[in-house]
Motif scaffolding. Structure first.
Motif, short mmCIF file in Angstrom:
data_model
loop_
_atom_site.label_atom_id
_atom_site.label_comp_id
_atom_site.label_asym_id
_atom_site.label_seq_id
_atom_site.Cartn_x
_atom_site.Cartn_y
_atom_site.Cartn_z
N PRO A 79 0.83 -1.22 0.00
CA PRO A 79 0.00 0.00 0.00
C PRO A 79 0.86 1.25 0.00
O PRO A 79 1.94 1.29 0.59
CB PRO A 79 -0.80 -0.12 1.29
CG PRO A 79 -0.83 -1.58 1.59
CD PRO A 79 0.48 -2.12 1.12
N GLN A 80 0.36 2.29 -0.63
CA GLN A 80 1.15 3.52 -0.77
C GLN A 80 1.37 4.22 0.57
O GLN A 80 2.31 4.99 0.72
CB GLN A 80 0.52 4.45 -1.79
CG GLN A 80 -0.92 4.82 -1.56
CD GLN A 80 -1.47 5.66 -2.70
OE1 GLN A 80 -0.73 6.18 -3.55
NE2 GLN A 80 -2.78 5.81 -2.75
N THR A 81 0.54 3.92 1.58
CA THR A 81 0.79 4.51 2.90
C THR A 81 1.96 3.81 3.59
O THR A 81 2.48 4.33 4.59
CB THR A 81 -0.45 4.38 3.81
OG1 THR A 81 -0.81 3.00 3.95
CG2 THR A 81 -1.61 5.17 3.25
N ILE A 82 2.40 2.68 3.08
CA ILE A 82 3.55 1.96 3.64
C ILE A 82 4.84 2.37 2.93
O ILE A 82 5.84 2.70 3.55
CB ILE A 82 3.37 0.43 3.53
CG1 ILE A 82 2.07 -0.02 4.21
CG2 ILE A 82 4.58 -0.29 4.11
CD1 ILE A 82 2.08 0.08 5.69
N THR A 83 4.79 2.36 1.60
CA THR A 83 6.03 2.55 0.84
C THR A 83 6.04 3.81 -0.01
O THR A 83 6.94 3.98 -0.84
CB THR A 83 6.30 1.32 -0.04
OG1 THR A 83 5.14 1.03 -0.84
CG2 THR A 83 6.63 0.11 0.81
N ALA A 84 5.06 4.67 0.17
CA ALA A 84 5.08 6.01 -0.44
C ALA A 84 5.22 6.00 -1.95
O ALA A 84 5.92 6.83 -2.53
CB ALA A 84 6.21 6.84 0.19
N THR A 89 -6.78 6.71 1.14
CA THR A 89 -5.50 6.58 0.43
C THR A 89 -5.27 5.21 -0.17
O THR A 89 -4.71 5.07 -1.26
CB THR A 89 -4.33 6.91 1.38
OG1 THR A 89 -4.63 8.09 2.11
CG2 THR A 89 -3.04 7.11 0.60
N ASN A 90 -5.70 4.14 0.54
CA ASN A 90 -5.47 2.78 0.04
C ASN A 90 -6.72 2.14 -0.54
O ASN A 90 -6.73 0.94 -0.82
CB ASN A 90 -4.94 1.91 1.18
CG ASN A 90 -3.58 2.35 1.68
OD1 ASN A 90 -2.74 2.79 0.91
ND2 ASN A 90 -3.37 2.28 2.99
N THR A 91 -7.76 2.91 -0.73
CA THR A 91 -9.00 2.35 -1.24
C THR A 91 -9.02 2.34 -2.77
O THR A 91 -8.22 3.01 -3.42
CB THR A 91 -10.21 3.15 -0.75
OG1 THR A 91 -10.24 4.41 -1.43
CG2 THR A 91 -10.16 3.38 0.75
N VAL A 92 -9.97 1.59 -3.32
CA VAL A 92 -10.10 1.54 -4.78
C VAL A 92 -10.54 2.88 -5.36
O VAL A 92 -10.54 3.06 -6.58
CB VAL A 92 -11.08 0.43 -5.20
CG1 VAL A 92 -10.47 -0.94 -4.95
CG2 VAL A 92 -12.42 0.57 -4.48
N ASP A 93 -10.91 3.83 -4.49
CA ASP A 93 -11.26 5.18 -4.96
C ASP A 93 -10.04 5.97 -5.39
O ASP A 93 -10.14 6.89 -6.22
CB ASP A 93 -11.97 5.96 -3.85
CG ASP A 93 -13.34 5.41 -3.51
OD1 ASP A 93 -14.04 4.98 -4.45
OD2 ASP A 93 -13.71 5.42 -2.33
N ASP A 94 -8.88 5.66 -4.80
CA ASP A 94 -7.68 6.46 -5.03
C ASP A 94 -6.91 5.94 -6.25
O ASP A 94 -6.68 4.73 -6.39
CB ASP A 94 -6.77 6.39 -3.80
CG ASP A 94 -5.66 7.43 -3.84
OD1 ASP A 94 -5.73 8.40 -3.06
OD2 ASP A 94 -4.73 7.26 -4.65
#
Length: 535
Positions: free
Chosen positions: A279-284, A358-363
């Protein structure tokens, strides 16, 4: 290096290093090389550096129905998986040139070791055996993707590289199998290796690789013969299942009892692919290599039943409850908790409308399927650069190959089950007898389905699925279906009749897509290279 002839031009520069997990740093000329044993070892290290690479290990998963590559990264493998590629595709071109460079390096070793004036005879044999293994591995990869390919074991000239024709793949694979058989006597068993030699090819690796080649050729008795050398025996190597499934894929547990062959990383040789699958909140970074709903659906319930079977207990409204423990060790889903690189526990939310989004299918930067890969996430990475070795062959695969071969021979029974599937599932965390005990009422086709599903779950995100669906000749079925994501009840998503997100439609044409085309750039250089059917 894009072409065979270019690798020949560069072959006079040999780069050496003393550790397998470090990049090449020294340059030698042909006249000043082959002075002593260390030169031979350094040249061999250059072969190891070209055994494989992380782009292939992770990218191969997106070539199958296990994963989706969002965008043109990873050498545009998404174009291959959706059927929209040709001989100019980046991955198609790179694999050809990469493995011919590997072969050139190995041939350089095998053709020049006699030039070293003084070297221990056993060390010389071992160096040659390791180089021959890596060359055999390269030829196996080439024939798997392209079928017939140019074949040579010497240092061919540039002129010859421009006129050489393709050799029948079965002839090449017979050579591969002969090499893997012949080199065994010159390779050490894993328990006899010094710590400094960890990661090098062993006798067990040669045997397991031979079993894999036989498996892909449906030579079932030969698979059994090879696997029986490693199962419950120690003459050719001592292997066992590592106690913890999820802990196996960590830096702390590298070189464990299950690893037979791995791709070496560490020190200054690292990779950052986890930035593309976590997820992008983990590895930016944007998440572009993600699991499919079809992979998720293939994980059985803790009682051993598939989710569609009567009595499975599967609840579509609570789909992750009571699933195969390997599912949680491999895939992050809505509600999963994961410790990030700063030590903070994050809850991963993927359903539309969740907060934060941030990690949802909406983003747009999040996983379009609503799932993320978790296996091979390396919390020890510094600046997202991981030194975690990537396992190419492990003992669980040997057990699964053995189970499949015995079933295809009509010899699957409780004894074989208790040697193979039972310990694999017990290690994973299954306790229900419905999952661990042999079901004598299942016939051969039903057991085949169980074994194939088991192989998919155990080896997910290890790059083997695409080869499996090809050898089973089911690629035209599983790769011609839409890539699906999570089931949603709101949002402007393209969905199927059951409410699952449709991410992409794929096409796989039989027989065309069972082989990649010979790269256009190679045929431009060599007019004698024929092309595969329908390309």
């Amino acid at each position: 290096m894009k072409k065979i002839c270019l690798s020949i031009l560069l072959a006079s520069s040999l780069f050496g290093c003393r550790k397998l997990d470090q990049p090449m740093t020294k340059e030698f000329t042909e006249t000043s090389y082959w002075r002593d044993a260390q030169d031979g070892l350094d040249a061999l290290t250059a072969c190891y550096e070209h055994l494989s690479k992380d782009d292939y290990f992770f990218g191969d998963e997106a070539l199958s129905d296990n994963a989706y590559n969002n965008g043109g990264g990873m050498m545009n493998v998404n174009a291959i998986s959706n059927g929209g590629y040709d001989g100019n595709n980046d991955r198609v071109k790179d694999t050809w040139s990469y493995y011919y460079t590997t072969i050139r390096r190995c041939n350089t070793v095998t053709m020049n070791m006699d030039r070293i004036p003084s070297i221990d005879v056993n060390l010389k044999k071992r160096i040659l055996a390791e180089a021959r293994f890596i060359r055999a591995y390269a030829y196996f990869q080439l024939t798997s993707w392209y079928g017939d390919v140019p074949f040579y074991t010497d240092l061919i000239s540039i002129d010859n590289s421009r006129t050489i024709t393709r050799t029948d793949k079965n002839t090449i694979l017979q050579f591969v199998l002969s090499e893997l058989q012949d080199i065994r006597k010159d390779l050490p068993v894993n328990t006899a290796q010094d710590q400094k030699d960890r990661g090098r090819v062993t006798r067990g690796a040669a045997i397991a690789m031979s079993a894999r080649v036989h498996l892909f050729r449906s030579e079932w008795q030969d698979v059994v013969n090879d696997c029986e050398l490693l199962i419950g025996k120690t003459t050719d190597g001592t292997y066992s299942l590592f106690p913890g499934y999820n802990a196996m894929f960590t830096v702390a547990n590298e070189y464990n009892s299950e690893v037979i062959l791995d791709l070496q990383y560490g020190g200054s040789r690292t990779y950052d692919k986890q930035r593309q699958f976590m997820p992008q909140t983990i590895t930016a970074l944007r998440s572009v290599l993600v699991p499919t709903q079809d992979l998720v659906n293939d994980y059985i319930m803790t009682n051993g039943k598939a989710i569609g079977e009567t009595g499975s207990g599967y609840d579509e409204n609570n789909p992750y409850l009571n699933r195969d423990p390997r599912f949680e060790a491999t895939i992050l889903h809505h509600g999963s908790k994961v410790t990030d690189l700063n030590g903070t526990v994050q809850t991963i939310l993927t359903q539309p409308g969740s907060n934060p989004a941030t990690n949802t299918v909406d983003d747009q930067g999040a996983s379009p399927t609503g799932y993320y890969f978790y296996k091979y996430y390396d919390r020890a990475a510094t600046n997202y650069a991981s030194g975690l070795n990537l396992i190419l062959i492990r003992y669980a695969d040997v057990l699964l190959m053995y189970a499949e071969a015995k079933n295809e021979l009509g010899q699957m029974n409780a004894t074989v089950w208790n040697q193979t599937i039972q310990p694999i599932r017990t290690r994973a965390g299954f306790v229900d007898p419905g999952a661990t005990q042999f079901n004598a009422t299942l016939d051969k086709p039903a057991l085949q389905k169980v074994i194939r599903r088991e192989r998919r779950a155990e080896l997910a995100f290890e790059g083997l699925r695409i080869m499996d669906v090809r050898r089973w000749k089911i690629a035209q079925d599983v790769m011609s279906k839409p890539v699906r994501g999570i089931r949603v009840t709101s949002g402007a998503f393209n969905k199927d009749a059951n409410g699952y997100i449709i991410v992409e439609n794929r096409i796989f044409t039989d027989p065309k897509h069972y082989l990649w085309p010979v790269p256009t750039v190679e045929r431009d250089q060599n007019k004698n290279l024929s092309q595969n059917q329908d390309w």
